[in-house]
Design a protein around this motif. Structure first.
Motif, mmCIF file in Angstrom:
data_model
loop_
_atom_site.group_PDB
_atom_site.id
_atom_site.type_symbol
_atom_site.label_atom_id
_atom_site.label_comp_id
_atom_site.label_asym_id
_atom_site.label_seq_id
_atom_site.Cartn_x
_atom_site.Cartn_y
_atom_site.Cartn_z
ATOM 1 N N PHE A 1 0.841 -1.195 0.000
ATOM 2 C CA PHE A 1 0.000 0.000 0.000
ATOM 3 C C PHE A 1 0.864 1.229 0.000
ATOM 4 O O PHE A 1 2.036 1.180 0.358
ATOM 5 C CB PHE A 1 -0.978 0.019 1.180
ATOM 6 C CG PHE A 1 -0.347 -0.250 2.507
ATOM 7 C CD1 PHE A 1 0.251 0.769 3.229
ATOM 8 C CD2 PHE A 1 -0.339 -1.526 3.038
ATOM 9 C CE1 PHE A 1 0.840 0.522 4.455
ATOM 10 C CE2 PHE A 1 0.252 -1.779 4.263
ATOM 11 C CZ PHE A 1 0.842 -0.751 4.974
ATOM 12 N N SER A 2 0.275 2.308 -0.430
ATOM 13 C CA SER A 2 0.987 3.573 -0.514
ATOM 14 C C SER A 2 1.034 4.232 0.851
ATOM 15 O O SER A 2 0.118 4.096 1.663
ATOM 16 C CB SER A 2 0.269 4.495 -1.502
ATOM 17 O OG SER A 2 0.766 5.815 -1.396
ATOM 18 N N HIS A 3 2.098 4.997 1.097
ATOM 19 C CA HIS A 3 2.198 5.764 2.336
ATOM 20 C C HIS A 3 1.101 6.830 2.400
ATOM 21 O O HIS A 3 0.799 7.348 3.461
ATOM 22 C CB HIS A 3 3.576 6.412 2.458
ATOM 23 C CG HIS A 3 3.790 7.089 3.764
ATOM 24 N ND1 HIS A 3 3.897 6.383 4.941
ATOM 25 C CD2 HIS A 3 3.884 8.380 4.098
ATOM 26 C CE1 HIS A 3 4.060 7.224 5.944
ATOM 27 N NE2 HIS A 3 4.061 8.454 5.455
ATOM 28 N N ASP B 1 0.403 4.936 7.294
ATOM 29 C CA ASP B 1 1.732 5.274 7.794
ATOM 30 C C ASP B 1 2.206 4.152 8.713
ATOM 31 O O ASP B 1 1.558 3.126 8.857
ATOM 32 C CB ASP B 1 1.706 6.624 8.517
ATOM 33 C CG ASP B 1 0.736 6.639 9.689
ATOM 34 O OD1 ASP B 1 0.197 5.572 10.051
ATOM 35 O OD2 ASP B 1 0.519 7.716 10.248
ATOM 36 N N GLY B 2 3.361 4.351 9.321
ATOM 37 C CA GLY B 2 3.932 3.329 10.188
ATOM 38 C C GLY B 2 3.030 2.966 11.349
ATOM 39 O O GLY B 2 2.886 1.791 11.697
ATOM 40 N N TRP B 3 2.393 3.961 11.964
ATOM 41 C CA TRP B 3 1.501 3.679 13.097
ATOM 42 C C TRP B 3 0.300 2.866 12.619
ATOM 43 O O TRP B 3 -0.087 1.887 13.238
ATOM 44 C CB TRP B 3 1.046 4.978 13.748
ATOM 45 C CG TRP B 3 0.083 4.729 14.859
ATOM 46 C CD1 TRP B 3 0.381 4.367 16.142
ATOM 47 C CD2 TRP B 3 -1.339 4.770 14.792
ATOM 48 N NE1 TRP B 3 -0.772 4.195 16.876
ATOM 49 C CE2 TRP B 3 -1.845 4.441 16.055
ATOM 50 C CE3 TRP B 3 -2.239 5.060 13.776
ATOM 51 C CZ2 TRP B 3 -3.195 4.393 16.329
ATOM 52 C CZ3 TRP B 3 -3.591 5.013 14.059
ATOM 53 C CH2 TRP B 3 -4.049 4.686 15.330
ATOM 54 N N SER B 4 -0.297 3.272 11.495
ATOM 55 C CA SER B 4 -1.457 2.561 10.951
ATOM 56 C C SER B 4 -1.096 1.119 10.606
ATOM 57 O O SER B 4 -1.895 0.199 10.799
ATOM 58 C CB SER B 4 -1.986 3.261 9.701
ATOM 59 O OG SER B 4 -2.346 4.586 9.995
ATOM 60 N N PHE B 5 0.117 0.917 10.092
ATOM 61 C CA PHE B 5 0.551 -0.421 9.748
ATOM 62 C C PHE B 5 0.628 -1.295 10.999
ATOM 63 O O PHE B 5 0.272 -2.469 10.968
ATOM 64 C CB PHE B 5 1.906 -0.372 9.037
ATOM 65 C CG PHE B 5 2.312 -1.684 8.433
ATOM 66 C CD1 PHE B 5 1.610 -2.231 7.373
ATOM 67 C CD2 PHE B 5 3.389 -2.378 8.949
ATOM 68 C CE1 PHE B 5 1.983 -3.444 6.827
ATOM 69 C CE2 PHE B 5 3.773 -3.591 8.409
ATOM 70 C CZ PHE B 5 3.070 -4.130 7.346
ATOM 71 N N GLY B 6 1.069 -0.707 12.115
ATOM 72 C CA GLY B 6 1.099 -1.447 13.376
ATOM 73 C C GLY B 6 -0.291 -1.889 13.813
ATOM 74 O O GLY B 6 -0.484 -3.019 14.279
ATOM 75 N N VAL B 7 -1.273 -1.004 13.648
ATOM 76 C CA VAL B 7 -2.659 -1.346 13.982
ATOM 77 C C VAL B 7 -3.138 -2.479 13.074
ATOM 78 O O VAL B 7 -3.753 -3.446 13.530
ATOM 79 C CB VAL B 7 -3.578 -0.110 13.848
ATOM 80 C CG1 VAL B 7 -5.044 -0.500 13.994
ATOM 81 C CG2 VAL B 7 -3.204 0.946 14.872
ATOM 82 N N PRO C 1 6.378 16.192 8.205
ATOM 83 C CA PRO C 1 5.162 15.522 8.672
ATOM 84 C C PRO C 1 5.534 14.503 9.747
ATOM 85 O O PRO C 1 6.552 13.825 9.640
ATOM 86 C CB PRO C 1 4.618 14.840 7.418
ATOM 87 C CG PRO C 1 5.767 14.770 6.480
ATOM 88 C CD PRO C 1 6.720 15.870 6.842
ATOM 89 N N ALA C 2 4.732 14.442 10.791
ATOM 90 C CA ALA C 2 5.029 13.528 11.899
ATOM 91 C C ALA C 2 3.751 12.859 12.364
ATOM 92 O O ALA C 2 2.679 13.443 12.294
ATOM 93 C CB ALA C 2 5.671 14.298 13.045
ATOM 94 N N ALA C 3 3.872 11.648 12.828
ATOM 95 C CA ALA C 3 2.739 10.914 13.382
ATOM 96 C C ALA C 3 3.203 10.229 14.647
ATOM 97 O O ALA C 3 4.393 10.124 14.913
ATOM 98 C CB ALA C 3 2.224 9.877 12.386
ATOM 99 N N GLY C 4 2.244 9.764 15.430
ATOM 100 C CA GLY C 4 2.603 8.989 16.602
ATOM 101 C C GLY C 4 2.553 9.760 17.899
ATOM 102 O O GLY C 4 3.080 9.308 18.899
ATOM 103 N N GLN C 5 1.928 10.912 17.902
ATOM 104 C CA GLN C 5 1.778 11.652 19.145
ATOM 105 C C GLN C 5 0.620 11.034 19.924
ATOM 106 O O GLN C 5 -0.447 10.821 19.383
ATOM 107 C CB GLN C 5 1.497 13.130 18.866
ATOM 108 C CG GLN C 5 2.518 13.762 17.953
ATOM 109 C CD GLN C 5 3.936 13.630 18.478
ATOM 110 O OE1 GLN C 5 4.185 13.914 19.639
ATOM 111 N NE2 GLN C 5 4.847 13.192 17.648
#
Length: 176
Positions: free
Chosen positions: A4-6, A10-16, A144-148
């Motif tokens: 899938f495309s980023h 994202d990395g967090w979503s992939f963990g879920v 861009p940042a995620a994971g907060q």
């Protein structure tokens, strides 16, 4: 194989996704029903993020960083090969560059010698390029940042909700 495309995950979503696949697989092996929480609808997610605790924390954080970053420098004056239109079009191009494996390994090793991550190492190099092109010392770059961590719907998933934002990096570069 999952591809899938980023843009959509994202990395967090992939963990879920991996967690839910693990739960579903275990249920299938045990011939039971997978017990997964229903996905939050956007309106529910938004109302949780607008909650008092989150809003107060975000307001304090924003006030702190506005103070730290103030005043922001003028936008960079970068050389251009064409005249910019009076009205922004936000049109863009794309150049694909493939780095050789040995080059990437050398970059990783260089960043490790400096005691930093590859991202920070490359960000520093990018800022040095911006400094050289613009002649400005004070450089601000957004990433861009995620994971907060944001509030959760249940006690067992304390970091279930994640927010996405821009991480602002400000570097004051000295000429050596």
């Amino acid at each position: 194989v999952l591809t899938f495309s980023h843009l959509i995950a994202d990395g967090w979503s992939f963990g879920v996704l991996l967690h839910e696949l693990k739960v579903a697989y275990a249920a299938a092996v045990d011939a039971t029903t997978a017990e997964l929480q229903p996905a939050l609808q956007f309106a529910q997610y938004s109302s949780l993020l607008e909650g008092t605790v989150v809003r107060e924390s975000a307001n304090r954080s924003e006030a702190h960083w506005r103070q730290v970053m103030s005043p922001l420098p003028a936008p960079l004056e970068l050389p251009a090969d064409t005249t910019r239109p009076a009205n922004r079009t936000y049109g863009a191009g794309r150049v694909l560059v493939r780095w050789e494996t040995d080059f990437v390994k050398a970059l990783r090793q260089a960043s490790q010698r400096q005691g930093t991550t590859l991202l920070v190492y490359l960000l520093g190099a990018f800022c040095m390029l911006l400094r050289r092109l613009s002649g400005q010392r004070d450089i601000v770059v957004g990433l861009p940042a995620a994971g907060q961590i944001a509030p959760s719907r249940s006690e067992e998933h304390t970091s279930e909700l994640q927010s996405h934002s821009d991480l602002v990096c400000r570097l004051l570069l000295e000429k050596k």
